[in-house]
Design a protein around this motif. Structure first.
Motif, mmCIF file in Angstrom:
data_model
loop_
_atom_site.group_PDB
_atom_site.id
_atom_site.type_symbol
_atom_site.label_atom_id
_atom_site.label_comp_id
_atom_site.label_asym_id
_atom_site.label_seq_id
_atom_site.Cartn_x
_atom_site.Cartn_y
_atom_site.Cartn_z
ATOM 1 N N SER A 63 0.912 -1.267 -0.025
ATOM 2 C CA SER A 63 -0.204 -0.668 -0.189
ATOM 3 C C SER A 63 0.925 1.411 0.002
ATOM 4 O O SER A 63 2.099 0.854 0.610
ATOM 5 N N ARG A 64 0.216 2.684 -0.943
ATOM 6 C CA ARG A 64 1.211 3.752 -0.557
ATOM 7 C C ARG A 64 1.931 4.034 0.359
ATOM 8 O O ARG A 64 2.745 4.578 0.960
ATOM 9 N N GLY A 65 0.209 4.199 1.495
ATOM 10 C CA GLY A 65 0.928 4.525 2.667
ATOM 11 C C GLY A 65 1.623 3.599 3.878
ATOM 12 O O GLY A 65 1.242 3.709 4.931
ATOM 13 N N SER A 66 2.316 2.247 3.587
ATOM 14 C CA SER A 66 2.458 1.051 4.100
ATOM 15 C C SER A 66 3.973 1.535 5.053
ATOM 16 O O SER A 66 4.657 2.488 4.037
ATOM 17 N N PHE A 120 6.748 -10.561 6.718
ATOM 18 C CA PHE A 120 6.114 -10.247 6.235
ATOM 19 C C PHE A 120 5.433 -8.299 7.152
ATOM 20 O O PHE A 120 6.628 -7.943 8.024
ATOM 21 N N GLY A 121 4.638 -7.483 6.270
ATOM 22 C CA GLY A 121 4.912 -6.335 6.436
ATOM 23 C C GLY A 121 3.925 -5.276 7.514
ATOM 24 O O GLY A 121 3.732 -6.488 8.520
ATOM 25 N N GLY A 162 -6.490 -3.940 -3.011
ATOM 26 C CA GLY A 162 -7.060 -2.415 -3.414
ATOM 27 C C GLY A 162 -7.707 -2.817 -1.093
ATOM 28 O O GLY A 162 -8.503 -0.851 -0.911
ATOM 29 N N GLU A 163 -8.179 -3.546 -1.169
ATOM 30 C CA GLU A 163 -8.638 -3.310 0.316
ATOM 31 C C GLU A 163 -7.439 -3.529 1.571
ATOM 32 O O GLU A 163 -7.562 -2.402 2.631
ATOM 33 N N PHE A 164 -6.407 -3.167 0.961
ATOM 34 C CA PHE A 164 -5.460 -2.956 1.753
ATOM 35 C C PHE A 164 -4.939 -1.516 1.539
ATOM 36 O O PHE A 164 -4.105 -1.054 1.229
ATOM 37 N N ALA A 165 -5.819 -0.532 2.347
ATOM 38 C CA ALA A 165 -5.255 0.110 2.259
ATOM 39 C C ALA A 165 -5.160 1.496 3.577
ATOM 40 O O ALA A 165 -5.352 1.378 4.481
#
Length: 258
Positions: A63-66, A120-121, A162-165
């Motif tokens: 995700s962009r914000g990870s 894992f992240g 897409g769910e991982f926002a």
């Protein structure tokens, strides 16, 4: 001046690893995909490699914000090629009628499943489900074996990215002066606690520096350090701007938003 002087002694093994990755990409033209790195490790990677003309870096965590991300380290001539990120996003559902789960529950269960933390992240916990990013090579293993978190039976499946926002990271900055770079002093400054209560929180194991639990109130912080106080949130020592006439430190503190 050696680059090691900019970092802590315990970070030297990781810095040596980064140098090896840089040589693989820049000299031997090999691509390297790292495991998930925490933001401090990402900062080190950028410091050691980021300005190289022979190597290019890219980061992705699903995700962009990870917060935790894998890094692609490649020869510069590949900079315009799309990276095929080996990241899977998994979603687990559970019955929330009689119990709730939090981030620590899920993190503990994943660690107890036999996975190393770097595989894992980020983890997102919702009312009756949680999602997390993992190294793609671990997906089949998890789908087959990861069936329970605490007392909660879970149903795990692949998820749409897409769910991982996750919102992109932002810091609310604040300039201030502090008497020293001791951990208890900085915790007090970022949290609003008294220095005594800050010291108590440190002694109880509620404080982490760069994702490592620190229980020594006199531990010295450096510019760029990440600070986490359980129940209060995450902060960062963004800059040390010098000393005042009264010999206090002028610093810029950042508090993570969201």
């Amino acid at each position: 001046m050696s680059i090691y002087e900019h970092f802590r002694a315990e970070e030297k093994p990781f810095i040596d690893q980064v140098f090896a990755w840089r040589e693989e990409a820049g000299t031997y033209h090999q691509e390297r995909m790292t495991d998930f790195l925490d933001p401090r490790q990402q900062d080190i990677l950028r410091s050691v490699i980021g300005h190289s003309e022979e190597v290019v870096l890219a980061f992705d965590g699903g995700s962009r914000g990870s917060e935790r991300k894998r890094s692609s380290i490649r020869p510069a001539y590949l900079q315009y090629e799309v990276v095929d990120w080996p990241i899977s996003v998994l979603k687990a559902t559970f019955s929330s009628k009689f119990l709730t789960l939090d981030h620590r529950d899920v993190l503990g269960a994943l660690m107890n499943s036999g996975m190393k933390r770097e595989k894992f992240g980020d983890i997102i916990v919702k009312e009756d489900a949680f999602l997390f990013a993992c190294a793609k090579e671990m997906e089949s293993y998890l789908l087959a074996t990861f069936t329970q978190v605490g007392k909660a039976k879970i149903e795990l499946q692949s998820a749409d990215e897409g769910e991982f926002a996750i919102p992109e990271e932002t810091w609310a900055e604040r300039s201030t002066t502090i008497s020293s770079m001791r951990l208890d002093t900085v915790v007090a400054a970022v949290s609003g606690l008294s220095r005594t209560k800050a010291s108590d929180a440190i002694g109880k194991g509620l404080v982490k520096v760069n994702w490592k639990q620190i229980e020594d109130p006199s531990f010295k912080l450096d510019e760029g350090d990440y600070l986490s106080v359980r129940g209060i949130g995450r902060s960062k020592l963004l800059a040390i701007e010098g000393r005042t006439k009264k010999d206090k430190y002028r610093v810029v503190l950042g508090k993570k938003q969201g």
